[in-house]
Scaffold this motif. Sequence first.
Motif, short mmCIF file in Angstrom:
data_model
loop_
_atom_site.label_atom_id
_atom_site.label_comp_id
_atom_site.label_asym_id
_atom_site.label_seq_id
_atom_site.Cartn_x
_atom_site.Cartn_y
_atom_site.Cartn_z
N CYS A 144 1.09 6.39 6.37
CA CYS A 144 1.34 7.83 6.20
C CYS A 144 2.81 8.16 6.46
CB CYS A 144 0.46 8.65 7.13
SG CYS A 144 -1.29 8.62 6.71
N HIS A 186 -6.83 0.11 12.82
CA HIS A 186 -6.90 0.86 11.57
C HIS A 186 -6.04 2.12 11.64
CE1 HIS A 186 -10.93 -0.91 9.87
NE2 HIS A 186 -9.92 -1.76 9.82
N CYS A 200 0.83 -1.21 0.00
CA CYS A 200 0.00 0.00 0.00
C CYS A 200 0.86 1.25 0.00
CB CYS A 200 -0.95 -0.01 1.19
SG CYS A 200 -2.27 -1.24 1.06
N VAL A 240 -9.38 4.72 -0.40
CA VAL A 240 -9.21 3.96 0.83
C VAL A 240 -10.56 3.96 1.57
CG1 VAL A 240 -7.96 3.78 3.02
CG2 VAL A 240 -6.80 4.69 0.99
N LEU A 243 -12.77 2.57 4.87
CA LEU A 243 -12.68 1.99 6.21
C LEU A 243 -14.05 1.54 6.67
CD1 LEU A 243 -10.64 4.70 6.05
CD2 LEU A 243 -9.99 3.82 8.28
N ASP A 274 -11.69 8.45 11.29
CA ASP A 274 -10.37 7.92 10.96
C ASP A 274 -9.99 8.27 9.52
OD1 ASP A 274 -10.09 6.85 13.49
OD2 ASP A 274 -10.70 4.83 12.90
N ALA A 275 -10.96 8.22 8.61
CA ALA A 275 -10.71 8.59 7.21
C ALA A 275 -10.25 10.04 7.13
CB ALA A 275 -11.98 8.38 6.38
N PHE A 306 -9.83 -1.23 4.54
CA PHE A 306 -9.51 -1.44 5.95
C PHE A 306 -10.76 -2.04 6.59
CE2 PHE A 306 -6.17 1.39 4.93
CZ PHE A 306 -5.28 1.53 6.00
N GLY A 317 -2.84 2.87 9.44
CA GLY A 317 -2.90 4.09 8.65
C GLY A 317 -1.75 5.02 8.95
N HIS A 318 -1.41 5.16 10.22
CA HIS A 318 -0.29 6.01 10.60
C HIS A 318 1.03 5.48 10.03
CE1 HIS A 318 -2.10 8.30 14.29
NE2 HIS A 318 -2.22 8.97 13.17
N PHE A 348 -10.47 9.10 0.83
CA PHE A 348 -10.81 8.24 1.96
C PHE A 348 -12.32 8.29 2.21
CE2 PHE A 348 -6.41 9.33 2.59
CZ PHE A 348 -5.84 8.27 3.27
N LEU A 364 -6.66 10.42 8.61
CA LEU A 364 -5.58 9.96 7.74
C LEU A 364 -5.41 10.86 6.52
CD1 LEU A 364 -6.17 6.12 8.06
CD2 LEU A 364 -4.35 7.49 9.13
#
Length: 197
Positions: free
Chosen positions: A182, A174, A32, A116, A118, A57-58, A144, A178-179, A48, A61
Amino acid sequence: MNQKIADRINASIAVKQQLLTDEKIISTVATCVDIIVTAFKNGNKVLFCGNGGSAADAQHLAAEFSGRFYIDRDALPAEALHCNTSYLTAVANDYSFDLIYARLIKGLGKKGDVLVGLSTSGNSANIVNAFETAKEKEMITIGFTGFTGGAMKEISDYLLNVPSTDTPRIQESHILLGHIICELVEERLFGQTTTAS
């Protein structure tokens, strides 16, 4: 009460321990990173989508890319699709909540963009529909989800299905994954970070 708190912390750690030994998920995270780096280098964007906590969360990120993570650098073209509330409420009211993301993908998505999604269940209809539309637009999809992958399992180009069926534990993982994505994307595009170890 204290024991219950400790139990929840231990439950979160247990899921992350499973991630640590899951070579397939670790390999997919690395892939990814490659996919997103390539998209950004080619002038594409990363979009996202999610619902509820997954929408948060979307947005989180997307902001790591469009803002910054560790490095003071240029903004990257990333956005969460639920941020325009006028659009969201109009389409949900006039068409269907199930189409809020698909319609936006149809208007904004381009070949080579990354979507992406989630969803802890992997079955959120609006995200499934968005992924199907993204396929039509020749976009790349990253899902995700939780353990089973749900309906997203079959329509995600890349699937990060956290080994849990407990929504809070899935969401915690997640944001962890995701972190990591990134951070590594930023590092690949802009050079080594001196902040992270």
